[in-house]
Design an enzyme around this catalytic site. Structure first.
Site, short mmCIF file in Angstrom:
data_model
loop_
_atom_site.label_atom_id
_atom_site.label_comp_id
_atom_site.label_asym_id
_atom_site.label_seq_id
_atom_site.Cartn_x
_atom_site.Cartn_y
_atom_site.Cartn_z
N THR A 16 0.84 -1.20 0.00
CA THR A 16 0.00 0.00 0.00
C THR A 16 0.87 1.25 0.00
OG1 THR A 16 -1.60 -1.24 1.31
CG2 THR A 16 -1.88 1.15 1.23
N HIS A 231 5.30 -13.76 -14.45
CA HIS A 231 5.70 -12.61 -15.28
C HIS A 231 6.29 -13.03 -16.64
CE1 HIS A 231 4.89 -10.49 -11.67
NE2 HIS A 231 6.08 -10.59 -11.11
#
Ligand code: BG6
Length: 478
Positions: A16, A231
């Site tokens: 965050t 990825h």
């Protein structure tokens, strides 16, 4: 119209602070989310002001051009609820949410299933004709096929697939988004994008970072689960994908799954021919001494976790049969360097005998800068007919230009309900099927050691076809 809410579970955590808040701040500055009600949620005993102060500190640290003027209107969008993952606590969120809401699980992966279920039990996943509810989770999606399927079934006890947004942040990167555009918007590439003209594809993601403060997660994951299963596999599917009949998120993801399904599965008796692993020892990077993986805080002294993984993938379809895709990624390598490099076959036309010609490479570079290179042969100026290799280079951002972060792109997409850049569960499942024989076999034996600051273990060369060799990660840095 009812206000739109974003609830961040894990609002006091690192994700965050470092990534989500700077991205939200930037989107706010661009006027793209000015009506968004951002609700922080975590078990810290904070009130709104504590949270606002926490976000202010995070932005001052992580946003370069942060200033208090821009901050004032952003801070008005922020509020906080203190609570656990108990249904009773979560239900208090309904007082703040009135309409559509996106729940971002910025939590440790071990809490994903619990959080998704409890939010559901609190009745917060129920949609109506006038508003939607969505849940956003980030890789890792399980640690193998079984755990991924279990997580999926838990989430699905309260959420439909249409409500679930799975982030692989590489899908929000500028270079990734450019892959398909560059390929499909330039007709010149269409006839040559196949095994008749392409010799091999190399996908490299090299990092100088070590395990940092993520030892608990990383030592259980390793490079294959951390980077290749997700990825790099995404970069591969987008490079290899068939043209879409129609530009649509479901069709796009169907086509990606088709590629994953066409990958020849490795048999666990011959893993070493297809995959290589390494672990860093002490060394030097950018003139700084670095310690070995086994000496990092929180890493067991006998850890066999790989910090480098390389994998050769063969795709059994008409377009790619005979073209190896080589994937590799590692920590504490010589340099931050990442690229998708496509090598074309040698010339098909007659040339004078004494002329030397190198094969062409088309390179999509992700690190250290965003750039497309085309390596070609040209005549060396002068009276003699001779050649030299030249590089046609196209940077696509320029010094000082703002680069949109993957999280900005993905948060905005999720709020808009644009699913192309999120993973459907079958993509996750098939990617696990591809790497599962390798991670099973790697439960035994040890990774090859490589010194920090180098290009990785020598064993990575064993997976290459005889006439192929890895490109240097020091490319262009001499
Ligand atoms: C994360 C991995 O998903 O991607 C990290 O867990 C890795 O180990 C990171 O360093 C690389 O992505 P980026 O965008 O930070 O270069």
């Amino acid at each position: 119209m009812k206000p739109l809410s974003l609830v961040i579970l894990g609002a006091s955590g690192d994700l965050t602070k470092r990534l989500l808040m700077p991205s939200l701040f930037r989107l706010h500055q661009l006027g793209l989310i000015s009506k968004l009600n951002i609700i922080g949620y975590s078990c810290d005993q904070w009130n709104d002001n504590d949270f606002i102060e926490h976000v202010h500190d995070a932005l001052s640290e992580f946003v370069l051009d942060f200033d208090d003027e821009k901050w004032i209107s952003f801070s008005k969008c922020l509020s906080f609820i203190s609570g656990s993952l108990d249904v009773k606590d979560l239900a208090t969120l309904s007082k703040k949410i009135d309409g559509s809401a996106l729940f971002y699980l910025a939590l440790p992966p071990t809490l994903f299933a619990k959080a998704a279920v409890k939010i559901g039990e609190a009745g917060l996943s129920i949609e109506s004709s006038s508003y939607w509810r969505r849940i956003l989770i980030e890789k890792p999606f399980g640690t193998d096929l079984d755990s991924a399927q279990f997580l999926h079934s838990q989430i699905h006890s309260y959420w439909n697939e249409s409500q679930v947004y799975r982030i692989d942040h590489f899908l929000g990167k500028e270079a990734t988004l450019n892959l398909m555009i560059f390929r499909f918007a330039n007709r010149v590439l269409a006839p040559i994008w196949c095994s008749e003209h392409i010799e091999q594809v190399q996908i490299t993601y090299a990092e100088t970072l070590g395990v940092e403060n993520r030892s608990v997660y990383y030592d259980h994951a390793g490079a294959m689960r951390d980077m290749l299963q997700n990825h790099l596999m995404q970069l591969l599917t987008l490079t290899a994908i068939e043209p879409l009949g129609h530009w649509d998120s479901e069709i796009l993801r169907d086509h990606k799954v088709e590629i994953l399904k066409s990958i020849r599965l490795v048999n666990d008796t011959n893993v070493d021919t297809w995959a290589a692993r390494g672990q860093y020892t002490a060394g030097k990077i950018n003139d700084k001494d670095t310690i070995s993986y086994r000496d990092e805080i929180g890493i067991p002294a006998n850890s066999n976790t790989e910090t480098f993984a390389a994998l050769r993938i063969d795709i059994d379809n008409w377009r790619w049969r005979g073209v190896p895709f080589y994937l590799r990624s590692g920590k504490r390598l010589a340099r931050n360097y990442a690229e998708i490099a496509i090598q074309f076959k040698g010339p098909s036309e007659a040339l004078p005998d004494d002329i030397s010609v190198d094969n062409n490479w088309l390179v999509f570079r992700l690190l250290p800068n965003l750039q497309i290179d085309m390596q070609v042969t040209a005549k060396l100026p002068g009276m003699k007919l001779n050649t030299h290799n030249i590089e046609l280079t196209a940077p696509y951002t320029h010094a000082g230009e703002y680069e949109v972060s993957a999280y900005e792109q993905l948060i905005l997409d999720a709020l808009k309900g644009e699913k192309s850049n999120f993973l459907r569960f079958d993509e996750v499942e098939w990617a696990w099927r591809v790497i599962e024989p390798i991670i099973k076999s790697w439960r035994h034996g040890e990774p090859d050691l490589y010194q920090a600051g180098t290009e990785g273990p020598n064993s990575q060369n064993k997976i290459m076809q005889k006439n192929h060799s890895w490109r240097s990660i020091n490319y262009g840095n001499q």
